[in-house]
Design an enzyme around this catalytic site. Structure first.
Site, PDB file in Angstrom:
ATOM      1  CB  SER A  40      47.737  46.019  40.341  1.00  0.00           C
ATOM      2  OG  SER A  40      48.192  45.390  39.152  1.00  0.00           O
ATOM      3  CD  GLU A  94      38.820  44.005  36.382  1.00  0.00           C
ATOM      4  OE1 GLU A  94      39.302  43.704  37.469  1.00  0.00           O
ATOM      5  OE2 GLU A  94      38.680  43.187  35.453  1.00  0.00           O
ATOM      6  CG  HIS A 101      38.304  39.559  33.133  1.00  0.00           C
ATOM      7  ND1 HIS A 101      39.569  39.482  32.600  1.00  0.00           N
ATOM      8  CD2 HIS A 101      38.459  39.919  34.433  1.00  0.00           C
ATOM      9  CE1 HIS A 101      40.448  39.781  33.558  1.00  0.00           C
ATOM     10  NE2 HIS A 101      39.796  40.047  34.673  1.00  0.00           N
ATOM     11  N   GLY A 142      42.483  39.996  41.205  1.00  0.00           N
ATOM     12  CA  GLY A 142      43.004  38.772  40.602  1.00  0.00           C
ATOM     13  C   GLY A 142      44.110  38.191  41.467  1.00  0.00           C
ATOM     14  N   GLY A 143      45.358  38.531  41.120  1.00  0.00           N
ATOM     15  CA  GLY A 143      46.531  37.929  41.761  1.00  0.00           C
ATOM     16  C   GLY A 143      46.487  37.884  43.290  1.00  0.00           C
ATOM     17  N   GLY A 147      47.043  42.748  36.493  1.00  0.00           N
ATOM     18  CA  GLY A 147      48.153  41.804  36.597  1.00  0.00           C
ATOM     19  C   GLY A 147      49.515  42.422  36.347  1.00  0.00           C
ATOM     20  CG  ASN A 183      38.972  36.677  37.846  1.00  0.00           C
ATOM     21  OD1 ASN A 183      38.728  35.481  37.685  1.00  0.00           O
ATOM     22  ND2 ASN A 183      39.378  37.453  36.852  1.00  0.00           N
ATOM     23  CD1 TRP A 184      40.786  33.458  43.346  1.00  0.00           C
ATOM     24  CD2 TRP A 184      39.861  31.480  43.855  1.00  0.00           C
ATOM     25  NE1 TRP A 184      40.553  33.436  44.701  1.00  0.00           N
ATOM     26  CE2 TRP A 184      39.988  32.245  45.044  1.00  0.00           C
ATOM     27  CE3 TRP A 184      39.309  30.211  43.932  1.00  0.00           C
ATOM     28  CZ2 TRP A 184      39.576  31.766  46.288  1.00  0.00           C
ATOM     29  CZ3 TRP A 184      38.894  29.740  45.171  1.00  0.00           C
ATOM     30  CH2 TRP A 184      39.036  30.504  46.335  1.00  0.00           C
ATOM     31  CE  LYS A 185      43.346  37.445  36.782  1.00  0.00           C
ATOM     32  NZ  LYS A 185      43.871  38.479  35.943  1.00  0.00           N
ATOM     33  CD  GLU A 243      42.993  38.031  32.534  1.00  0.00           C
ATOM     34  OE1 GLU A 243      42.341  37.085  32.991  1.00  0.00           O
ATOM     35  OE2 GLU A 243      43.718  38.760  33.246  1.00  0.00           O
TER      36      GLU A 243
HETATM   37  C1  PEP Z   1      41.399  40.778  37.397  1.00  0.00           C
HETATM   38  O1  PEP Z   1      41.702  39.652  37.073  1.00  0.00           O
HETATM   39  O2  PEP Z   1      40.237  41.181  37.204  1.00  0.00           O
HETATM   40  C2  PEP Z   1      42.396  41.637  38.037  1.00  0.00           C
HETATM   41  C3  PEP Z   1      42.065  42.856  38.384  1.00  0.00           C
HETATM   42  O3  PEP Z   1      43.646  41.081  38.235  1.00  0.00           O
HETATM   43  P1  PEP Z   1      44.832  41.690  39.159  1.00  0.00           P
HETATM   44  O4  PEP Z   1      44.222  42.031  40.497  1.00  0.00           O
HETATM   45  O5  PEP Z   1      45.839  40.595  39.249  1.00  0.00           O
HETATM   46  O6  PEP Z   1      45.332  42.921  38.474  1.00  0.00           O
END
Ligand code: PEP
Length: 251
Positions: free
Chosen positions: A215, A170, A97, A236-237, A176, A8-10, A99
């Site tokens: 994470s 999640e 999600h 994500g990150g 994050g 997920n590149w947000k 966010e």
């Molecule tokens: C996400 O954006 O769904 C996520 C899990 O981010 P991260 O891996 O950065 O925690």
């Protein structure tokens, strides 16, 4: 069942950056992609087509959208439809999600409409669920996850292929933050989700993939992905760089 490794590149990356990262991932994984894995890249809307062009000939690579509005077309300024995502090359989309739920105030009811409409439109849907740190401290994990799961899935028409629905657990406190849920916490939540999926979809509940997100990195992915009822990861990150995400895919 293939493990789904989703990136997920947000709201990161220009068209060029996204295309170049996708190309680099295809190159890095050309000879090392495990047979039981699929890679899903979920860039911002503006970069979907560039990423699709970069991965279209690569076996096991797919592109997804981060969101959409549940209507075929219309006066919805700023929104995008499932048909437009499909047209740009997507076959998956996220719904709910954290966010979107917590930063943009999206309700579980709207998330449910998106899942139902997305499936009807021919998109494979990834429904995200997870508790906040306060909810966990108050012992509300089961209540919150089941409520999000039921609201997210109860309006979906039955009869879809099990590969078309994915649930991502999640925990909000792990997204994050660098805090990863431990094996015990992941096992507990994924078992709960599997049980509910079997109750909701007796014929296909065992085949619906459940991803862990929060994470995930190259050095913890191997342990996470080996746990019972973990059928992939949503990252994500650590998915923003081709080398770190490729290490996750092969972990
Ligand atoms: C996400 O954006 O769904 C996520 C899990 O981010 P991260 O891996 O950065 O925690």
């Amino acid at each position: 069942m293939k493990k789904l490794m989703a990136a997920n590149w947000k709201m990161y990356k220009t068209w060029d950056e996204a295309r170049d990262t996708a190309k680099a991932m295809v190159r890095l994984l050309a000879n090392s992609m495990p047979k039981d894995r699929e890679v899903l890249l979920i860039p911002p809307f503006t970069a979907i087509r560039g990423v699709y062009d970069a991965i279209r000939d690569a076996k096991g690579f797919y592109v997804g959208g981060q969101d959409f509005y549940p209507a075929a077309e219309g006066a919805y300024t700023g929104e995008i439809s499932p048909g437009q995502l499909l047209d740009a090359g997507c076959c998956f989309a996220l719904a709910g999600h954290s966010e979107r739920r917590h930063v943009l105030g999206e309700s579980s009811e709207l998330v449910g409409k998106k899942v139902a409409f997305g499936l009807d439109s021919g998109l494979s849907m990834i429904l995200c669920v997870g508790e906040t740190v306060e909810e966990r401290k108050e012992g509300k994990l089961t209540e919150v996850v089941l409520k999000q799961l039921r609201a997210g899935l109860n309006t979906a028409a039955r009869g879809f292929d099990p590969e078309m629905l994915v649930v991502a657990y999640e925990p909000v406190w792990a997204i994050g933050t660098g805090l990863v849920a431990g094996p015990k916490e992941i096992l507990e939540a994924h078992k709960l989700i599997r049980k509910e999926l079997l109750a909701m979809f007796p014929d296909i509940g065992s085949e619906i993939r459940i991803l862990y997100g929060g994470s995930v990195k190259a050095d913890n992915c191997g342990e996470i992905i080996a746990l019972d009822n973990v059928d992939g990861v949503l990252v994500g990150g650590a998915s923003l760089k081709a080398d770190s995400f490729s290490l996750i895919v092969t972990a």
